[in-house]
Motif scaffolding. Structure first.
Motif, PDB file in Angstrom:
ATOM      1  N   LEU A  21      15.172  -8.152   4.096  1.00 58.41           N
ATOM      2  CA  LEU A  21      13.786  -8.274   3.648  1.00 58.41           C
ATOM      3  C   LEU A  21      13.510  -9.712   3.263  1.00 58.41           C
ATOM      4  CD1 LEU A  21      13.665  -5.157   1.270  1.00 58.41           C
ATOM      5  CD2 LEU A  21      12.909  -5.287   3.660  1.00 58.41           C
ATOM      6  N   LEU A  22      12.442 -10.288   3.798  1.00 59.17           N
ATOM      7  CA  LEU A  22      12.017 -11.628   3.412  1.00 59.17           C
ATOM      8  C   LEU A  22      11.064 -11.459   2.232  1.00 59.17           C
ATOM      9  CD1 LEU A  22      12.162 -14.666   3.983  1.00 59.17           C
ATOM     10  CD2 LEU A  22      10.209 -14.365   5.543  1.00 59.17           C
ATOM     11  N   MET A  23      11.551 -11.806   1.044  1.00 57.11           N
ATOM     12  CA  MET A  23      10.822 -11.567  -0.196  1.00 57.11           C
ATOM     13  C   MET A  23      10.192 -12.854  -0.718  1.00 57.11           C
ATOM     14  SD  MET A  23      11.637  -8.298  -0.764  1.00 57.11           S
ATOM     15  CE  MET A  23      10.821  -8.189  -2.321  1.00 57.11           C
ATOM     16  N   ALA A  24       8.921 -12.763  -1.105  1.00 55.96           N
ATOM     17  CA  ALA A  24       8.246 -13.884  -1.754  1.00 55.96           C
ATOM     18  C   ALA A  24       8.715 -13.969  -3.210  1.00 55.96           C
ATOM     19  CB  ALA A  24       6.737 -13.705  -1.703  1.00 55.96           C
ATOM     20  N   GLY A  25       8.728 -15.177  -3.736  1.00 54.17           N
ATOM     21  CA  GLY A  25       9.206 -15.408  -5.098  1.00 54.17           C
ATOM     22  C   GLY A  25       8.209 -15.004  -6.173  1.00 54.17           C
ATOM     23  N   PRO A  26       8.700 -14.838  -7.395  1.00 51.44           N
ATOM     24  CA  PRO A  26       7.886 -14.335  -8.497  1.00 51.44           C
ATOM     25  C   PRO A  26       6.793 -15.278  -8.989  1.00 51.44           C
ATOM     26  CG  PRO A  26      10.038 -14.990  -9.312  1.00 51.44           C
ATOM     27  CD  PRO A  26      10.086 -15.093  -7.812  1.00 51.44           C
ATOM     28  N   ASP A  27       6.899 -16.567  -8.661  1.00 55.14           N
ATOM     29  CA  ASP A  27       5.934 -17.534  -9.184  1.00 55.14           C
ATOM     30  C   ASP A  27       4.901 -17.975  -8.158  1.00 55.14           C
ATOM     31  OD1 ASP A  27       7.274 -17.629 -11.693  1.00 55.14           O
ATOM     32  OD2 ASP A  27       8.801 -18.876 -10.749  1.00 55.14           O
ATOM     33  N   GLY A  28       5.048 -17.540  -6.918  1.00 57.11           N
ATOM     34  CA  GLY A  28       4.151 -17.968  -5.856  1.00 57.11           C
ATOM     35  C   GLY A  28       2.860 -17.167  -5.796  1.00 57.11           C
ATOM     36  N   ASP A  29       2.026 -17.576  -4.879  1.00 57.75           N
ATOM     37  CA  ASP A  29       0.719 -16.967  -4.692  1.00 57.75           C
ATOM     38  C   ASP A  29       0.812 -15.549  -4.136  1.00 57.75           C
ATOM     39  OD1 ASP A  29      -1.822 -17.836  -5.381  1.00 57.75           O
ATOM     40  OD2 ASP A  29      -2.398 -18.162  -3.279  1.00 57.75           O
ATOM     41  N   VAL A  30       1.795 -15.287  -3.296  1.00 57.50           N
ATOM     42  CA  VAL A  30       1.935 -13.961  -2.685  1.00 57.50           C
ATOM     43  C   VAL A  30       2.112 -12.898  -3.768  1.00 57.50           C
ATOM     44  CG1 VAL A  30       3.389 -12.508  -1.215  1.00 57.50           C
ATOM     45  CG2 VAL A  30       2.802 -14.823  -0.487  1.00 57.50           C
ATOM     46  N   GLN A  31       3.046 -13.117  -4.687  1.00 55.09           N
ATOM     47  CA  GLN A  31       3.253 -12.125  -5.748  1.00 55.09           C
ATOM     48  C   GLN A  31       2.092 -12.101  -6.734  1.00 55.09           C
ATOM     49  OE1 GLN A  31       6.707 -10.837  -7.672  1.00 55.09           O
ATOM     50  NE2 GLN A  31       8.118 -11.733  -6.194  1.00 55.09           N
ATOM     51  N   ARG A  32       1.471 -13.241  -6.973  1.00 55.76           N
ATOM     52  CA  ARG A  32       0.310 -13.254  -7.870  1.00 55.76           C
ATOM     53  C   ARG A  32      -0.803 -12.380  -7.288  1.00 55.76           C
ATOM     54  NH1 ARG A  32      -4.478 -15.472  -8.197  1.00 55.76           N
ATOM     55  NH2 ARG A  32      -4.226 -16.711  -6.309  1.00 55.76           N
ATOM     56  N   LYS A  33      -1.077 -12.537  -6.007  1.00 55.08           N
ATOM     57  CA  LYS A  33      -2.103 -11.722  -5.354  1.00 55.08           C
ATOM     58  C   LYS A  33      -1.706 -10.247  -5.324  1.00 55.08           C
ATOM     59  CE  LYS A  33      -4.054 -15.404  -2.523  1.00 55.08           C
ATOM     60  NZ  LYS A  33      -4.194 -15.956  -1.159  1.00 55.08           N
ATOM     61  N   ALA A  34      -0.413  -9.978  -5.177  1.00 57.40           N
ATOM     62  CA  ALA A  34       0.066  -8.594  -5.188  1.00 57.40           C
ATOM     63  C   ALA A  34      -0.173  -7.950  -6.554  1.00 57.40           C
ATOM     64  CB  ALA A  34       1.558  -8.552  -4.835  1.00 57.40           C
ATOM     65  N   ARG A  35       0.044  -8.713  -7.617  1.00 51.12           N
ATOM     66  CA  ARG A  35      -0.203  -8.173  -8.974  1.00 51.12           C
ATOM     67  C   ARG A  35      -1.691  -7.925  -9.197  1.00 51.12           C
ATOM     68  NH1 ARG A  35       3.849 -11.990  -9.939  1.00 51.12           N
ATOM     69  NH2 ARG A  35       2.348 -13.553 -10.599  1.00 51.12           N
ATOM     70  N   ILE A  36      -2.540  -8.819  -8.700  1.00 50.20           N
ATOM     71  CA  ILE A  36      -3.988  -8.625  -8.835  1.00 50.20           C
ATOM     72  C   ILE A  36      -4.413  -7.373  -8.068  1.00 50.20           C
ATOM     73  CG2 ILE A  36      -6.239  -9.587  -8.171  1.00 50.20           C
ATOM     74  CD1 ILE A  36      -5.007 -12.375  -8.836  1.00 50.20           C
ATOM     75  N   ALA A  37      -3.893  -7.198  -6.858  1.00 53.74           N
ATOM     76  CA  ALA A  37      -4.209  -6.004  -6.074  1.00 53.74           C
ATOM     77  C   ALA A  37      -3.747  -4.747  -6.793  1.00 53.74           C
ATOM     78  CB  ALA A  37      -3.575  -6.102  -4.687  1.00 53.74           C
ATOM     79  N   MET A  38      -2.589  -4.819  -7.468  1.00 49.91           N
ATOM     80  CA  MET A  38      -2.101  -3.675  -8.221  1.00 49.91           C
ATOM     81  C   MET A  38      -3.052  -3.333  -9.368  1.00 49.91           C
ATOM     82  SD  MET A  38       1.517  -3.061 -10.255  1.00 49.91           S
ATOM     83  CE  MET A  38       1.228  -4.354 -11.439  1.00 49.91           C
ATOM     84  N   MET A  39      -3.540  -4.351 -10.044  1.00 51.25           N
ATOM     85  CA  MET A  39      -4.481  -4.111 -11.145  1.00 51.25           C
ATOM     86  C   MET A  39      -5.768  -3.481 -10.627  1.00 51.25           C
ATOM     87  SD  MET A  39      -3.967  -7.442 -13.556  1.00 51.25           S
ATOM     88  CE  MET A  39      -2.724  -8.498 -12.873  1.00 51.25           C
ATOM     89  N   ASP A  40      -6.246  -3.951  -9.482  1.00 52.02           N
ATOM     90  CA  ASP A  40      -7.435  -3.348  -8.867  1.00 52.02           C
ATOM     91  C   ASP A  40      -7.172  -1.889  -8.506  1.00 52.02           C
ATOM     92  OD1 ASP A  40      -8.883  -5.695  -9.078  1.00 52.02           O
ATOM     93  OD2 ASP A  40      -8.540  -6.302  -6.988  1.00 52.02           O
ATOM     94  N   GLU A  41      -6.003  -1.638  -7.934  1.00 50.70           N
ATOM     95  CA  GLU A  41      -5.621  -0.280  -7.552  1.00 50.70           C
ATOM     96  C   GLU A  41      -5.569   0.634  -8.772  1.00 50.70           C
ATOM     97  OE1 GLU A  41      -1.942   1.681  -5.009  1.00 50.70           O
ATOM     98  OE2 GLU A  41      -2.275  -0.475  -4.892  1.00 50.70           O
ATOM     99  N   LEU A  42      -5.000   0.140  -9.872  1.00 56.99           N
ATOM    100  CA  LEU A  42      -4.933   0.939 -11.099  1.00 56.99           C
ATOM    101  C   LEU A  42      -6.314   1.183 -11.683  1.00 56.99           C
ATOM    102  CD1 LEU A  42      -1.788  -0.685 -12.736  1.00 56.99           C
ATOM    103  CD2 LEU A  42      -1.965   1.634 -11.812  1.00 56.99           C
TER     104      LEU A  42
END
Length: 130
Positions: free
Chosen positions: A34-55
């Protein structure tokens, strides 16, 4: 380390690092990377925002979200941190990369646990300059 080095690392984290998934019994590669994006980059930041929207969308009139919906949002967030994968023919012949395919892979608890641990560990994403 300079601010420029730190900012370069943030961009580098979005390029990702490879996680070689290991079987939990013998610790041997299973044919999945699995090619994983790091915890401090934009990819994970956007993923967390999408999670908040989903919740937010999943909440009822009182603002409560079921455990099932929270777990689904968390796994979706982790799946968004996977920017690509490589699978051996023996593991999953012809499986194309997609969010749906990543969710299927993360449906295996021990694969999910390895991905989650790797994606959150900054030491996996250290740049050469940092």
């Amino acid at each position: 380390m300079t601010l420029e080095d730190i900012n370069a690392n943030l961009v580098d984290q979005d390029r990702g690092r490879w996680l070689d998934v290991l079987d939990p019994w013998e610790g041997k590669p299973i044919g999945l990377k699995l090619l994983m994006a790091g915890p401090d980059g934009d990819v994970q930041r956007k993923a967390r925002i999408a999670m908040m929207d989903e919740l937010s969308e999943a909440s009822d009139a009182e603002g409560k979200v079921s455990f099932e919906q929270r777990e689904k949002a968390r796994i979706n967030c982790l799946a968004r941190a996977v920017v690509n994968f490589e699978v051996s023919e023996a593991f999953a012949a012809g499986l194309p990369f997609s969010h749906k395919a990543v969710l299927k892979l993360l449906g295996v608890a021990w694969i999910q646990a390895q991905a989650d641990a790797f994606a959150g560990d900054r030491s996996n994403f250290k740049s050469e300059v940092v």
